[in-house]
Design a protein around this motif. Sequence first.
Motif, mmCIF file in Angstrom:
data_model
loop_
_atom_site.group_PDB
_atom_site.id
_atom_site.type_symbol
_atom_site.label_atom_id
_atom_site.label_comp_id
_atom_site.label_asym_id
_atom_site.label_seq_id
_atom_site.Cartn_x
_atom_site.Cartn_y
_atom_site.Cartn_z
ATOM 1 N N SER A 35 41.077 103.089 43.229
ATOM 2 C CA SER A 35 40.954 101.545 43.704
ATOM 3 C C SER A 35 41.196 100.868 42.143
ATOM 4 O O SER A 35 41.753 99.586 42.527
ATOM 5 C CB SER A 35 39.578 101.243 44.139
ATOM 6 N N LEU A 36 41.254 101.153 41.068
ATOM 7 C CA LEU A 36 41.555 100.401 39.890
ATOM 8 C C LEU A 36 42.889 100.463 39.762
ATOM 9 O O LEU A 36 43.450 99.447 39.373
ATOM 10 C CB LEU A 36 40.762 100.901 38.561
ATOM 11 N N VAL A 39 46.361 98.400 42.106
ATOM 12 C CA VAL A 39 46.914 97.011 41.745
ATOM 13 C C VAL A 39 47.911 97.346 40.899
ATOM 14 O O VAL A 39 49.021 96.483 40.849
ATOM 15 C CB VAL A 39 45.821 96.084 41.218
ATOM 16 N N ASN A 55 48.723 89.194 50.222
ATOM 17 C CA ASN A 55 47.527 89.802 50.343
ATOM 18 C C ASN A 55 47.001 90.644 51.338
ATOM 19 O O ASN A 55 46.676 91.862 51.440
ATOM 20 C CB ASN A 55 46.071 89.015 49.724
ATOM 21 N N LEU A 59 46.499 94.813 51.805
ATOM 22 C CA LEU A 59 45.229 95.289 52.342
ATOM 23 C C LEU A 59 45.212 96.252 53.571
ATOM 24 O O LEU A 59 44.661 97.019 53.879
ATOM 25 C CB LEU A 59 44.386 94.271 52.576
ATOM 26 N N LEU B 287 33.640 98.003 47.562
ATOM 27 C CA LEU B 287 34.880 98.336 47.069
ATOM 28 C C LEU B 287 35.887 97.603 47.933
ATOM 29 O O LEU B 287 36.969 97.078 47.439
ATOM 30 C CB LEU B 287 34.840 99.807 46.908
ATOM 31 N N PHE B 291 35.813 93.989 46.442
ATOM 32 C CA PHE B 291 36.695 94.209 45.378
ATOM 33 C C PHE B 291 38.078 94.148 45.612
ATOM 34 O O PHE B 291 38.767 93.615 45.025
ATOM 35 C CB PHE B 291 36.228 95.443 44.624
ATOM 36 N N LYS B 292 38.564 95.008 46.542
ATOM 37 C CA LYS B 292 39.863 95.170 46.844
ATOM 38 C C LYS B 292 40.658 93.824 46.982
ATOM 39 O O LYS B 292 41.709 93.630 46.554
ATOM 40 C CB LYS B 292 40.334 95.932 47.837
ATOM 41 N N PRO B 293 40.050 92.958 48.078
ATOM 42 C CA PRO B 293 40.725 91.757 48.096
ATOM 43 C C PRO B 293 40.759 90.672 46.991
ATOM 44 O O PRO B 293 41.772 90.124 46.799
ATOM 45 C CB PRO B 293 39.909 90.970 49.251
ATOM 46 N N GLN B 295 40.824 91.746 43.858
ATOM 47 C CA GLN B 295 41.700 92.543 42.741
ATOM 48 C C GLN B 295 43.333 92.159 43.421
ATOM 49 O O GLN B 295 44.241 92.011 42.510
ATOM 50 C CB GLN B 295 41.474 93.766 43.072
ATOM 51 N N LEU B 310 35.762 93.250 39.484
ATOM 52 C CA LEU B 310 34.582 93.874 39.266
ATOM 53 C C LEU B 310 33.186 93.247 38.931
ATOM 54 O O LEU B 310 32.184 93.607 39.522
ATOM 55 C CB LEU B 310 34.923 94.706 37.994
#
Lengths: 82, 491
Positions: A35-36, A39, A55, A59, B287, B291-293, B295, B310
Motif C-alpha cells: 500500500s505504501l 503511489v 483519484n 482507486l 487503509l 489512507f489510500k484516497p 495517499q 498516515l
Amino acid sequence: MIRNDLKRAILEALKLEDWQLEETTQAAEVPGWDSLSHVNVILAVEKKFGVRFRNIEVLKLKNVGDLQLLLESKLKAATAGN
Amino acid sequence: MFFDSLNYMLFVPLLWLVYQFVPDGWRWAVLLTASVAFYLVLNAPLLLLALAVVILSTYFLGLRLAQVDDDRARVRYLWIGIAVNIAVLFLIKYLRRLVEWRIPDAHSDAFWSHLFVTLGVSYYTLQAISYLVDLYLGTAEPETHLGHLALYLAFFPKLLQGPIERAGDLLPQLRAPYRCSYDNVRSGLLLFAWGLFKKAAVANRLAIYVGSVYRDVHAFGGVSLLLATYMYAIQILADFSGYTDMALGVARMFNIRLTQNFNAPYMATSVADFWRRWHISFSRWILDYIFKPLQIQWRSAGTFGVAAALMITFLFSGLWHGAAWTFAIWGALHGTYLAASVFLKPWRDRVWASVGLEKHPLRRVIQVVVTFNLVAFAWIFFRANSTADAWYVATHVFAGMPAYVMAVIAHAPEITHLKYLWDPILMEKGLRSFVLVIIAVTLMLAGGVVQRRVRIRHQPLWLRWTMYYGLLLCLFYLSIYDDMGFVYFQF
C-alpha cells in the motif's frame, strides 16, 4: 499481454529486475508492491507516459490489466485531443 | 449476554439445534432473529433503532447506487450513506455527553443509562460504509435481499466487536446452502473454548495487576509501571483475540468463516507489519477507505504526502476508539512511527549492512523487540485514565530501576529473599496468583504456536482428546469470571 513500456515503468518504481506481469496480476502478488509503494507505481506511470489519472480511477484499479486499460484510454484521449 | 456468560453458552447450542431443522431459504431469518434477540437483551432500545436505520439506509442507498449510471448521482448516494452512518455513530457515541451537558447526573438515571449503551455501533457503521464504498468502486455486488443485508450487518457473533466484514467475504456465505459439518462444529467449539481461555484465564488475570497500577499510577514506581505496561500489552491481545476466537468459533459452527483479526502481532518486525497483524479487519478498513484516497490525492507531494496520509489515518484510528486525548495521542504515535519509517526507508538497509546484520537472523530478533517496545509504549496512552497519568507512566518507567537491580543482585544468594525478584504489585496479590498468571500466559503462547504449526484434526484420536480435556481443565482451574467485560466493547 502487458505492454513492455508499462511493465518497465512498474518494475523500475518497485526496484525489481524482472517479474512476470499479466493482466490479472494483483499488487499483492508482486514483491514490494504494497500500500505504501502503490503511489510510487502510479506516479511513475503518470510521469513516463505524461498522463494524469483521476483519484477515483486509481482507486477502482483491481489489477495490472485495469491499469493498462486506464493508461490506454488516457493515451487515446490525448491523441484525439491533439 | 456477553460471550463469556452462561446465558450465551446456552443460547448458542439452542440456536444451533433449531438451525438444523430450518430449510435453507429461511436460515437467514433464524440467524437474524437470533441476532436481534442478542442485541435486545442488552436492553438498549436506541441501539436497536440505530441498527435499523443503518440497515434500511444502507440497503436502499446500495440499490440506488447500483441502479443509476450518472456519476454525480452515484457520488450523491454514496455521500448520503456515509453521512447517515457517521451521524448514527456520533449520535450514539456522544449522546451521553450531549445529555450530561444539560442533565449532569443522567448516567445514574435508569431511563438515560439504557440509552447510553454504545455496544456494536462503531463496528456495523464502518461495515455499512465499506459496503457502500465497495459498491461505488464496483468491487462489490449490491445485495437485493433485505434479510441477507441485515444479517450481513447484524450477525450476532461479530455484532459487538467485529471483525468488520467485507460484503464480498460474508454475503456469499449467508446465501450458501447449509450442510451440517462435524469438522466445523468441532473446530468451532475448540476455537470458542480457546478464546474463552485467553479471555478468562489470561486477560482477566492480568487485568487485576494492570488495573491496580493504572488505577493510581502515582502510587507506583518504575518497575511496577514497566511490568504493568508489558502486562497490559499481553492483556489487550488476550482479551481482543480471545473475543475474536469466540466470534469466529461460533460463526464456524454455522459454516460461516469470519475474517481472522490477529496473526501473532507481537512477532511483527516493524510497526507497519504490526498493523498487518493486529485488528486486521479494522486496519484494512482504515487503509482502504482513509489512507489510500488521501495517499492518491496527495501523491504529488511524494514522501510528505504519504506521511501526512498516515498521520491523518492513524489520528482517525485513535479518535474512533474514543474522543479523548489519550486515544488521539495513541493514534498520533502510531502515525508518527509509520511516517518516520517512510522517511527512513532508504537508509534502513544501509544501516543494517553497516553493522553487518543485513542478512543475519539477529536482525529479525532486534526488529521484533524494538517493534514490541514501540507498540507497548503507545499502549500506555491507550490504557491510562488521563494524559497526565500516561505522561507520568511514560516518564517514570525507568525511575528507581538501578536501585531495584542492585537490590536484586544484593539479595540474589539468599533464597528467602527471592521476593526481591518480584515487584511489589506482584507480591501484593500473592505468589500463587502470580504463578498462575505466568502459567496462563505460557499456555497461551504455547497454544498459539500449536495453533499455527499443528493441524489438530490430523492428530491421533488420543492426542486430540487429551488436548480437548487439557483445555477444559485449564478453563476450570485458571479462569476468573466476573463482570469485567471485553476491552474493545467500549469502542
